[in-house]
Design an enzyme around this catalytic site. Structure first.
Site, mmCIF file in Angstrom:
data_model
loop_
_atom_site.group_PDB
_atom_site.id
_atom_site.type_symbol
_atom_site.label_atom_id
_atom_site.label_comp_id
_atom_site.label_asym_id
_atom_site.label_seq_id
_atom_site.Cartn_x
_atom_site.Cartn_y
_atom_site.Cartn_z
ATOM 1 N N ASN A 186 41.826 -7.053 -14.228
ATOM 2 C CA ASN A 186 41.263 -6.651 -12.936
ATOM 3 C C ASN A 186 42.289 -6.692 -11.811
ATOM 4 O OD1 ASN A 186 39.020 -6.656 -10.691
ATOM 5 N ND2 ASN A 186 40.188 -8.538 -10.378
ATOM 6 N N TYR A 204 46.232 16.597 -6.069
ATOM 7 C CA TYR A 204 46.127 16.377 -4.618
ATOM 8 C C TYR A 204 47.170 15.367 -4.167
ATOM 9 C CZ TYR A 204 41.671 18.563 -5.538
ATOM 10 O OH TYR A 204 40.712 19.432 -5.949
ATOM 11 N N LYS A 208 47.279 4.006 -12.072
ATOM 12 C CA LYS A 208 46.004 4.021 -12.809
ATOM 13 C C LYS A 208 45.999 5.130 -13.871
ATOM 14 C CE LYS A 208 43.989 0.598 -10.502
ATOM 15 N NZ LYS A 208 43.699 -0.706 -11.131
HETATM 16 P P1 NAP Z 1 41.233 -7.104 -3.915
HETATM 17 O O1 NAP Z 1 40.056 -7.656 -3.220
HETATM 18 O O2 NAP Z 1 42.409 -6.641 -3.128
HETATM 19 O O3 NAP Z 1 41.698 -8.174 -5.024
HETATM 20 C C1 NAP Z 1 42.826 -7.931 -5.799
HETATM 21 C C2 NAP Z 1 43.021 -9.090 -6.741
HETATM 22 O O4 NAP Z 1 44.184 -8.823 -7.541
HETATM 23 C C3 NAP Z 1 43.287 -10.418 -5.999
HETATM 24 O O5 NAP Z 1 42.708 -11.476 -6.721
HETATM 25 C C4 NAP Z 1 44.808 -10.516 -6.064
HETATM 26 O O6 NAP Z 1 45.321 -11.829 -6.001
HETATM 27 C C5 NAP Z 1 45.038 -9.955 -7.469
HETATM 28 N N1 NAP Z 1 46.447 -9.636 -7.700
HETATM 29 C C6 NAP Z 1 47.235 -8.729 -7.064
HETATM 30 N N2 NAP Z 1 48.488 -8.801 -7.573
HETATM 31 C C7 NAP Z 1 48.480 -9.763 -8.536
HETATM 32 C C8 NAP Z 1 49.443 -10.288 -9.412
HETATM 33 N N3 NAP Z 1 50.725 -9.889 -9.390
HETATM 34 N N4 NAP Z 1 49.068 -11.262 -10.303
HETATM 35 C C9 NAP Z 1 47.794 -11.696 -10.328
HETATM 36 N N5 NAP Z 1 46.829 -11.263 -9.500
HETATM 37 C C10 NAP Z 1 47.181 -10.302 -8.621
HETATM 38 O O7 NAP Z 1 40.835 -5.835 -4.802
HETATM 39 P P2 NAP Z 1 39.464 -5.421 -5.561
HETATM 40 O O8 NAP Z 1 38.816 -4.378 -4.771
HETATM 41 O O9 NAP Z 1 38.714 -6.634 -5.963
HETATM 42 O O10 NAP Z 1 40.112 -4.696 -6.827
HETATM 43 C C11 NAP Z 1 40.029 -5.207 -8.161
HETATM 44 C C12 NAP Z 1 40.405 -4.079 -9.116
HETATM 45 O O11 NAP Z 1 39.528 -2.971 -8.926
HETATM 46 C C13 NAP Z 1 41.827 -3.520 -8.883
HETATM 47 O O12 NAP Z 1 42.434 -3.262 -10.133
HETATM 48 C C14 NAP Z 1 41.577 -2.216 -8.144
HETATM 49 O O13 NAP Z 1 42.612 -1.278 -8.338
HETATM 50 C C15 NAP Z 1 40.273 -1.774 -8.770
HETATM 51 N N6 NAP Z 1 39.512 -0.828 -7.937
HETATM 52 C C16 NAP Z 1 39.016 -1.196 -6.731
HETATM 53 C C17 NAP Z 1 38.299 -0.271 -5.947
HETATM 54 C C18 NAP Z 1 37.717 -0.629 -4.610
HETATM 55 O O14 NAP Z 1 37.130 0.259 -3.970
HETATM 56 N N7 NAP Z 1 37.802 -1.865 -4.158
HETATM 57 C C19 NAP Z 1 38.103 1.047 -6.433
HETATM 58 C C20 NAP Z 1 38.619 1.396 -7.678
HETATM 59 C C21 NAP Z 1 39.312 0.448 -8.420
HETATM 60 P P3 NAP Z 1 45.815 -12.507 -4.576
HETATM 61 O O15 NAP Z 1 44.569 -13.044 -3.914
HETATM 62 O O16 NAP Z 1 46.759 -13.570 -5.009
HETATM 63 O O17 NAP Z 1 46.455 -11.400 -3.776
#
Ligand code: NAP
Length: 235
Positions: A89, A153, A163
């Site tokens: 994740n 795009y 991704k």
């Molecule tokens: P978020 O709130 O920004 O959380 C991201 C998480 O990833 C945090 O726990 C962060 O840890 C962790 N992370 C980043 N770099 C890391 C690393 N090097 N090692 C370990 N952990 C790391 O994002 P989210 O929205 O929950 O997103 C979770 C997943 O869903 C992601 O893969 C994102 O691409 C995908 N996604 C999200 C959306 C959306 O609309 N939110 C849409 C499509 C896909 P820290 O707290 O230490 O920074």
């Protein structure tokens, strides 16, 4: 440990969608390992869930750091001797409104390091634990931004590329897997988190619910697919 209690690990489990995935897995009877690169945030997150009487432990795991990834796999092996569900994740989104050709290349490198290579190293390190028992469910949290149609795009190129390659990795590893080990990619939709921002229409809870069915699919379930809300979507 009783044979039917399954162990799950979620990377980036300290906040956002990851935290909600940890919570819901625990509510569904899994022993859950909340993996976080920041030990303080990870401990705090696990503690909050333990206070709700949920079986959650914590491991330090920075997906950008191969040493940290393999150490986390050693710790999980020592602590539980098994891993049934792995949810990749953790992710970063660093390049809104920037063009690939003019952005600082570090943005693309850093995004690929976390969203693509990070997942690759985590899978490599943890899959022996699944192979040991001939069972495993791996879920890669991807995005509709990784779909081939998005490549026509401009904008968000580093994230899209990360991704897109993650989706390719999902299919390649699915083709390599034996036994009852399955890997799938999922788009959680647009979710209100630090990444998605406050105007996103879906909550982390809804996103987690839309992902977790893939954690409990049976031997006849999909392998190497891309899903949103339980339905197959185009790569
Ligand atoms: P978020 O709130 O920004 O959380 C991201 C998480 O990833 C945090 O726990 C962060 O840890 C962790 N992370 C980043 N770099 C890391 C690393 N090097 N090692 C370990 N952990 C790391 O994002 P989210 O929205 O929950 O997103 C979770 C997943 O869903 C992601 O893969 C994102 O691409 C995908 N996604 C999200 C959306 C959306 O609309 N939110 C849409 C499509 C896909 P820290 O707290 O230490 O920074």
């Amino acid at each position: 440990m009783s044979k039917d209690i399954k162990v799950a690990l979620v990377t980036g489990g300290n906040r956002g969608i990851g935290y909600e995935l940890v919570k819901q897995l625990a509510l569904n009877g899994f022993k859950v390992i909340l993996a976080s690169r920041d030990p303080e945030m990870g401990h705090e997150g696990a503690l909050k869930l333990k206070e709700l009487n949920l079986e959650v432990s914590f491991v330090t795991l920075d997906v950008d750091n191969q040493e940290s990834v393999s150490q986390a796999a050693i710790t999980v092996n020592e602590r539980y001797g098994r891993l049934d569900v792995l949810i990749n994740n953790a992710g970063v989104y660093l390049d809104e409104n920037k063009k690939l050709v003019s952005m600082d290349p570090y943005i693309l490198e850093k995004t690929m390091a976390t969203n693509f290579f990070g997942v690759y190293h985590v899978i490599r390190s943890f899959i022996p634990l699944m192979e040991k028992q001939g069972y495993g469910r791996i879920i890669n949290v991807s995005s509709e931004y990784g779909a081939m149609s998005e490549m026509s795009y401009p904008g968000v190129g580093a994230y899209k590329m990360s991704k897109f390659t993650l989706n390719g990795l999902t299919q390649l590893i699915a083709a390599e897997l034996n036994d009852d080990i399955k890997i799938n990619a999922v788009d959680p939709g647009w979710v209100s988190s630090d990444m998605g921002g406050p105007s996103a229409p879906r909550t982390p809870k809804q996103a987690a619910e839309s992902i977790l069915w893939l954690a409990t699919i049976g031997p006849e379930g999909p392998n190497g697919g891309f899903f949103r809300d339980g339905k197959r979507i185009d790569w």
